[in-house]
Design a protein around this motif. Structure first.
Motif, PDB file in Angstrom:
ATOM      1  N   ILE B 617      -2.186   7.538   5.761  1.00  0.00           N
ATOM      2  CA  ILE B 617      -1.937   6.998   4.414  1.00  0.00           C
ATOM      3  C   ILE B 617      -0.477   6.583   4.293  1.00  0.00           C
ATOM      4  CG2 ILE B 617      -1.846   7.545   1.961  1.00  0.00           C
ATOM      5  CD1 ILE B 617      -4.125   9.486   2.414  1.00  0.00           C
ATOM      6  N   MET B 618       0.397   7.457   4.801  1.00  0.00           N
ATOM      7  CA  MET B 618       1.820   7.118   4.713  1.00  0.00           C
ATOM      8  C   MET B 618       2.100   5.837   5.490  1.00  0.00           C
ATOM      9  SD  MET B 618       3.743  10.738   4.991  1.00  0.00           S
ATOM     10  CE  MET B 618       5.383  10.060   4.831  1.00  0.00           C
ATOM     11  N   HIS B 621      -0.002   2.727   3.730  1.00  0.00           N
ATOM     12  CA  HIS B 621      -0.203   2.734   2.279  1.00  0.00           C
ATOM     13  C   HIS B 621      -0.038   1.357   1.656  1.00  0.00           C
ATOM     14  CE1 HIS B 621       4.246   3.130   1.909  1.00  0.00           C
ATOM     15  NE2 HIS B 621       4.038   2.454   0.813  1.00  0.00           N
ATOM     16  N   ARG B 624      -3.909  -1.160   0.332  1.00  0.00           N
ATOM     17  CA  ARG B 624      -4.337  -0.197  -0.681  1.00  0.00           C
ATOM     18  C   ARG B 624      -5.776   0.257  -0.490  1.00  0.00           C
ATOM     19  NH1 ARG B 624      -1.201  -2.412  -6.084  1.00  0.00           N
ATOM     20  NH2 ARG B 624       0.848  -1.776  -5.362  1.00  0.00           N
ATOM     21  N   SER B 627      -5.963   2.785   2.259  1.00  0.00           N
ATOM     22  CA  SER B 627      -5.435   4.102   1.910  1.00  0.00           C
ATOM     23  C   SER B 627      -6.389   4.849   0.989  1.00  0.00           C
ATOM     24  CB  SER B 627      -4.034   4.004   1.313  1.00  0.00           C
ATOM     25  OG  SER B 627      -3.951   2.959   0.404  1.00  0.00           O
ATOM     26  N   LEU B 628      -7.164   4.121   0.181  1.00  0.00           N
ATOM     27  CA  LEU B 628      -8.165   4.807  -0.643  1.00  0.00           C
ATOM     28  C   LEU B 628      -9.230   5.457   0.233  1.00  0.00           C
ATOM     29  CD1 LEU B 628      -9.109   2.803  -3.826  1.00  0.00           C
ATOM     30  CD2 LEU B 628      -7.919   4.959  -3.565  1.00  0.00           C
ATOM     31  N   LEU B 669      -8.408  -0.735  -8.628  1.00  0.00           N
ATOM     32  CA  LEU B 669      -7.871  -1.603  -7.583  1.00  0.00           C
ATOM     33  C   LEU B 669      -8.405  -3.022  -7.726  1.00  0.00           C
ATOM     34  CD1 LEU B 669      -5.983  -1.435  -5.279  1.00  0.00           C
ATOM     35  CD2 LEU B 669      -7.862  -0.890  -3.756  1.00  0.00           C
ATOM     36  N   PHE B 671      -8.289  -4.708 -10.205  1.00  0.00           N
ATOM     37  CA  PHE B 671      -7.401  -5.512 -11.052  1.00  0.00           C
ATOM     38  C   PHE B 671      -5.979  -5.533 -10.532  1.00  0.00           C
ATOM     39  CE2 PHE B 671     -10.646  -3.506 -13.617  1.00  0.00           C
ATOM     40  CZ  PHE B 671     -11.256  -4.602 -14.174  1.00  0.00           C
ATOM     41  N   LEU B 672      -5.659  -4.615  -9.651  1.00  0.00           N
ATOM     42  CA  LEU B 672      -4.266  -4.505  -9.186  1.00  0.00           C
ATOM     43  C   LEU B 672      -4.101  -5.328  -7.915  1.00  0.00           C
ATOM     44  CD1 LEU B 672      -3.776  -0.673  -9.696  1.00  0.00           C
ATOM     45  CD2 LEU B 672      -2.672  -2.486 -10.970  1.00  0.00           C
ATOM     46  N   PRO B 673      -2.870  -5.621  -7.524  1.00  0.00           N
ATOM     47  CA  PRO B 673      -2.654  -6.306  -6.251  1.00  0.00           C
ATOM     48  C   PRO B 673      -3.226  -5.463  -5.112  1.00  0.00           C
ATOM     49  CG  PRO B 673      -0.612  -6.116  -7.484  1.00  0.00           C
ATOM     50  CD  PRO B 673      -1.619  -5.319  -8.215  1.00  0.00           C
ATOM     51  N   THR B 676       0.756  -3.494  -1.237  1.00  0.00           N
ATOM     52  CA  THR B 676       2.038  -3.082  -1.795  1.00  0.00           C
ATOM     53  C   THR B 676       3.125  -3.801  -1.009  1.00  0.00           C
ATOM     54  OG1 THR B 676       1.122  -0.922  -2.241  1.00  0.00           O
ATOM     55  CG2 THR B 676       3.506  -1.124  -2.322  1.00  0.00           C
ATOM     56  N   PRO B 677       3.934  -4.620  -1.651  1.00  0.00           N
ATOM     57  CA  PRO B 677       4.980  -5.313  -0.895  1.00  0.00           C
ATOM     58  C   PRO B 677       6.101  -4.356  -0.499  1.00  0.00           C
ATOM     59  CG  PRO B 677       5.090  -5.867  -3.216  1.00  0.00           C
ATOM     60  CD  PRO B 677       3.913  -4.976  -3.060  1.00  0.00           C
ATOM     61  N   ASP B 679       9.581  -3.205  -0.844  1.00  0.00           N
ATOM     62  CA  ASP B 679      10.748  -3.473  -1.681  1.00  0.00           C
ATOM     63  C   ASP B 679      11.770  -2.347  -1.682  1.00  0.00           C
ATOM     64  OD1 ASP B 679       8.834  -3.304  -4.770  1.00  0.00           O
ATOM     65  OD2 ASP B 679       9.070  -1.933  -3.094  1.00  0.00           O
ATOM     66  N   ARG B 685      14.130   4.309   2.405  1.00  0.00           N
ATOM     67  CA  ARG B 685      12.896   4.921   2.910  1.00  0.00           C
ATOM     68  C   ARG B 685      13.207   6.167   3.732  1.00  0.00           C
ATOM     69  NH1 ARG B 685      11.341  -0.347   3.612  1.00  0.00           N
ATOM     70  NH2 ARG B 685      11.665  -0.333   5.864  1.00  0.00           N
TER      71      ARG B 685
END
Lengths: 119, 956
Positions: B617-618, B621, B624, B627-628, B669, B671-673, B676-677, B679, B685
């Motif tokens: 997951i890490m 991630h 998305r 990772s679910l 999910l 509705f969400l992108p 994950t970009p 950033d 990190r």
């Protein structure tokens, strides 16, 4: 066995915190879920581990029982954490749909400087 | 009437004016008046016992362990104040009915007034200082509402805010003081505290407690240097000023000083703090009052001055001075309330309160003139009015008082204050009523309707009658109150009469009166001098201080709370890790006492899956969806681990929660992108990774250390194991703990869960009410969707499975008390059964067949759980005590029942409703027109052979 549980708690905690420190809503939600697992297992493990000793009373023979109290606490915690996750998901979703932005941090332009004085 | 009822009546009655205002202003006023009248009658019933010197009490032990009891008592002192509060309150209600204009929301006014009245009555009747503190704060709050009643006036808002800030902060100080006092005595009951004078005065905490309590009293009673709020509170409507500043709010501080007099007074500290403050306030208020042109401001500063007078008398610490203080409280309440009302009448009828624009009103407003003049002359201290009597007593006392070896300081300054007092009183009469009539009044002055002048007239009659027949009318009352104040000791000799012979006090009175007249004749010159003097403007200073505080706190908040949530999280984690390290490095950990369980192959495989999935997951991630899936793996392994480690209930719960959580996250999910970009910088990190790894190691090590050691203290689990069957009637101890031993926790938790679901619903409602709705309706999916949105196989399978799933739910529910299962798990399973229908046949199809609202389900769940808990009360058991027994219904086997199953039903319904409401709300986001299909088991014809028009379009 204890080492397995403890290391699993450690790994899940670390991964959960790492994801919570990300800057988009979805990883934060994932991180919270992982941290929830970690915390629930942690609380459960405070009752110490036992195999084949569920806290269901046996009328016929004298058998060992594990500690039921942490289990009861964790049971409600699991359900409540669902409610919490659902609220956070909904907040994240609403925020994203309203602003088309899924950053969790407020940028400088977001902060409203409300003088709010009605002298 | 019970004291509880007297204190509660104004609060109960406060509801009525707000409601009855729809029936007209008279109805609202009558409701307020009737409530007050009833409370007053209830009070008067106690006259015989109070006059005998008995103390009427009403006790209710609320939390005795904390000393927090709802105890009330009625002695002479409480009686006098309650009489003033309710009696003058009644007059004010009458007066306000005619004073307030048509535009003013009168229902609100009476509601606020009754709330305030209730709080005041509560203060004077409380026998418990904690209870008293609650009422004390209530007066601050309700007076805020009253002072700021004219919300449209900035002065009203500012005055209200200032009053709240000053009296509220004084109240905070007083809380501290009272707690110290309670600690010294070991009881928070006033009747206990008042018995322990020596103990309190010998305590090293006496002085801090005294100062803190006095801070509360001085701020409330507008004593120097906190006097500045009172004149600004005059922005309130006149009935409020008359009520708050003659008889009630500002007298609360005096009341408390009088109440605490037996235990706090008599020391040097008390004398120098209280008497000096009172003296300074009395003089300062009187001087300022003379130069105020606003009638209400004049009266406000005169009130400050008279409050100082009473404070000073109480500060003297002698019994006879206390008697004089009590007598003056009565007199001041009568003439000052009448004067405020007179000022209100003048304002009402002439359109101005500015003394410079008034004068010559005696022929135009003869009734008002008579009332105002008598009251003002009483304030000036002229015989034969009541103000004269108590002023004489005050002057007499000052003559016997030595301040730092000086015999003349106190009487001299008191005489000066009396002189100014006489001067401003004469000014009230002279510059308003006397002199030539003018042509330029803003309105045409005439006497008001009887409703307005009746209340002050009544008070003025009292002024005269008390003055003439003081011993007969108020003598017994003063005696009873005074003996209550001085702690039941023998009263000193005094006599309430006009003529005491040629005493120093008489000469001083004469000097004050003549000097006052003389001073008034010099008023024009004095005013020029006064205006030339530099004076600190309290309001400017106050606003500056408040402004500075606001700026500091805003800066602090902005710096600390800048909206960067990840920063808060990192601070929180780092701090927690630091705390853990501190505990680790300073504490002892002991040796390992438990033998670890052997690690078998299957758990090792599970561990590998779990850790592998977590690390993945890490790593992944940013994808998305993946990772679910991975987090689903983690959840499943954990359910299995629970099962393996003797926690079948947890395993069942975890796996069903897992299902609904996954559905929830997948829906969101949608509705969400999907990605994950990147950033954060690499450095960031690495920093985050380092912190999380340290936290992970910490928590892992902590739980390892814990698991390898036995309990440091005996656990309470043994109790649960031993009593689960005997006391709770169930063999599944976990479930019995949930529904019985710790049922109250569970009750709270289902409420929390229900609230969470309602929040989700409310969020959905509000978001869908915005332009988001348009976006959602026109949204295009991220990727091409299956044309087969409701696959036939799945629809058929879920329909068939529905009854079975419900049956499983019922089974899990009923076995819950004795075997793994129960309301939580059953709720989740039934929710999943419903969700399957949603998923297979579509939201629209499911919602059309829904026969009940999920809100209602949550509500019924909580109500059933509560009702089960309350049921125990009817059997004289504490809340949520359960009962159980055995039932034999042939041909069934004998089975066991427990009331806990009813409680569990509540849990079941609440969980079901909450889960469904949450997911149902989320599904509403996905709704688009055209989704409703006539047949749920559809094959989208558009996928394979689009209709002809579409084909044509494509060709074009």
């Amino acid at each position: 066995m204890e080492a397995l549980v403890a290391s699993a708690v450690g790994v899940m905690t670390a991964a959960g915190i790492f994801l919570i420190l990300r800057r988009r809503t979805f990883p934060v939600i994932l991180g919270l879920s992982l941290l929830t697992y970690a915390v629930n297992v942690f609380l459960f493990a405070t009752g110490r581990l036992a195999l084949n000793a569920p806290a269901v009373l046996n009328k016929y023979e004298d058998v060992p029982y594990t500690d039921p109290l942490p289990q009861a606490l964790v049971l409600t915690a699991i359900v409540i954490s669902f409610g919490m996750t659902a609220v956070i998901v909904m907040i994240a979703l609403s925020a994203y749909l309203s602003s088309k932005d899924d950053h969790i941090d407020m940028s400088a332009s977001d902060s409203v400087d409300a003088p709010g004085e009605d002298a | 009437m019970s004291l509880f009822l007297i204190a509660a009546l104004p609060f109960l009655g406060a509801v009525f004016p707000a409601l009855l205002i729809r029936a007209g202003r008279n109805a609202a006023a009558s409701a307020a008046g009737l409530t007050t009248f009833l409370a007053l009658m209830g009070l008067l019933i106690h006259i015989p016992s109070v006059m005998r010197g008995d103390v009427v009490t009403a006790r209710f032990d609320w939390i005795p362990g904390l000393g927090l009891n709802a105890n009330f008592m009625l002695d002479g002192l409480g009686f006098l104040f309650a009489l003033l509060i309710l009696g003058i309150g009644l007059l004010i209600i009458l007066y306000a009915r005619f004073y307030l204009s048509r535009e003013d929301p009168m229902g609100q006014f009476y509601t606020y007034l009754l709330l305030f009245q209730g709080a005041m009555v509560g203060i004077v009747l409380s026998d418990n200082i904690l209870l008293l503190l609650i009422f004390w704060e209530l007066t601050s709050l309700s007076s805020f509402l009253l002072i700021g009643y004219w919300k449209h006036l900035p002065e009203g808002r500012q005055g209200a805010r200032m009053a709240l800030a000053v009296t509220g902060s004084g109240g905070l100080a007083m809380i501290a003081g009272m707690l110290i006092l309670g600690n010294i005595v070991g009881s928070y009951d006033l009747s206990d505290i008042l018995q322990n004078k020596e103990l309190i005065q010998a305590s090293p905490y006496y002085l801090p407690a005294l100062i803190l309590i006095l801070l509360g009293c001085f701020t409330k009673s507008a004593q120097f240097p906190f006097h500045f709020w009172l004149p600004h509170a005059m922005a309130a409507p006149t009935p409020v000023s008359a009520y708050l500043h003659s008889a009630t709010m500002v007298k609360a501080g005096l009341f408390l000083m009088a109440r605490m007099w037996p235990v706090l007074a008599g020391t040097d500290a008390w004398f120098y703090i209280v008497a000096t403050t009172g003296l300074v306030t009395m003089l300062l208020g009187a001087v300022i009052a003379l130069f105020k042109d606003d009638l209400k401001a004049l009266l406000a500063f005169s009130t400050v001055s008279h409050l100082g007078l009473v404070t000073m008398l109480l500060g003297f610490g002698t019994k006879i001075a206390a008697v004089a203080a009590i007598f003056h409280i009565i007199n001041h309440a009568t003439f000052k309330a009448a004067l405020f009302m007179t000022a209100g009448i003048i304002d009402h009828e002439t359109g101005t309160r500015d003394i410079k624009r008034l004068g010559g009103l005696r022929h135009l407003m003869p009734i008002t003139f008579t009332i105002g003049t008598i009251a003002a002359l009483s304030m000036a201290g002229l015989p034969p009015l009541n103000g004269f009597l108590s002023k004489e007593m005050m002057l007499e006392e000052t003559v016997h008082t030595t301040w730092l070896h000086s015999h003349y300081l106190v009487p001299g300054l008191a005489l000066l204050a009396a002189l100014f007092s006489a001067a401003y009183s004469f000014r009230f009469v002279g510059h308003v009523f006397l002199g030539p009539a003018r042509e330029d009044y803003p309105a045409h002055p005439h006497d008001p309707p009887v409703g307005l002048w009746l209340a002050p007239a009544f008070l003025v009659v009292l002024v005269v009658v008390i003055g003439l027949y003081s011993a007969a009318i108020v003598g017994p009352l003063v005696a009873v109150v005074s003996s209550a104040v001085i702690g039941g000791e023998k009263l000193p000799y005094y006599s309430l009469k006009l003529w005491h012979g040629f005493t120093p006090a008489l000469y001083m009175s004469a000097v004050a009166t003549l000097g006052g007249l003389f001073l008034l004749s010099l008023h024009k010159r004095g005013e020029r001098l006064w205006n030339a003097l530099p004076r600190p403007e309290a309001k400017v200073i106050f606003e500056a201080i408040i402004g500075a505080l606001t700026r500091i706190s805003r800066w602090f908040t902005d710096e600390l709370h800048n909206g960067v949530i990840s920063r808060y999280a990192i601070i929180f984690v780092a701090f927690t890790v630091g705390l853990g390290y501190y505990a680790y490095s300073t504490g002892t950990i002991g040796v390992e006492t438990r033998i670890p369980l052997p690690a078998q192959p299957i758990p090792i495989v599970g561990w590998i899956c779990l850790v592998g999935a977590t690390l993945a997951i890490m790593w992944f991630h940013r994808n998305r969806l993946l990772s679910l899936v991975l987090i689903g793996v983690v959840g499943l392994i954990i359910s299995m681990a629970f099962n393996y480690l003797s926690a079948p209930d947890l395993a069942l719960t975890q796996i069903s929660v897992e299902v609904v959580t996954m559905i929830l996250l997948l829906l969101s999910l949608n509705f969400l992108p999907t990605e994950t970009p990147w950033d954060s910088s690499a450095a960031r990190r690495w920093r985050d990774a380092a912190i999380s790894v340290v936290a992970g190691i910490g928590s892992g090590a902590l739980i390892y250390a814990l698991m390898m050691r036995d309990f440091a203290f005996p656990t309470i689990s043994e109790f649960h194991l031993a009593n689960s069957y005997k006391g709770g009637g169930g063999t599944n101890v976990v479930n019995v703990i949930l529904v019985d031993f710790r049922g109250f926790d569970t009750f709270g938790e289902i409420i929390v869960l229900g609230i969470a679901a309602l929040i989700i619903f409310a969020l959905t409602e509000s978001v869908l009410g915005t332009n988001v709705r348009g976006y959602l309706l026109n949204r295009k999916p991220h990727w091409p969707q299956s044309g087969d949105s409701h696959p036939l196989m799945m629809v058929v399978a879920t329909r068939v499975m529905m009854p079975i799933a419900l049956m499983v739910g019922a089974y899990i529910f009923f076995r819950g008390h004795n075997q793994p299962g129960g309301g939580f798990i059953a709720g989740l399973i039934v929710a999943i059964a419903y969700l399957m229908q949603y998923m297979a046949s579509g939201y629209t199809w499911a919602i059309e067949r829904q026969r009940f609202y999920y809100h209602g389900t949550i509500g019924w769940g909580v109500l059933i759980a509560a009702a089960t808990g309350l049921g125990a009360w009817f059997n004289d058991r504490p809340f949520l005590t359960s009962d159980f027994g055995y039932i034999h219904w042939p041909p069934l086997e004998e089975f066991e029942w427990a009331t806990a199953i009813l409680f569990d039903t509540g849990v079941f319904l609440a969980v079901l409703g909450a889960v469904m409401l949450a997911l149902d709300s989320l599904s509403r986001f996905a709704w688009q027109p055209g989704m409703a299909q006539e047949f749920p088991m559809d094959i989208n014809p558009l996928r394979d052979d689009p209709p002809e028009e579409e084909q044509e379009k494509e060709q074009v």
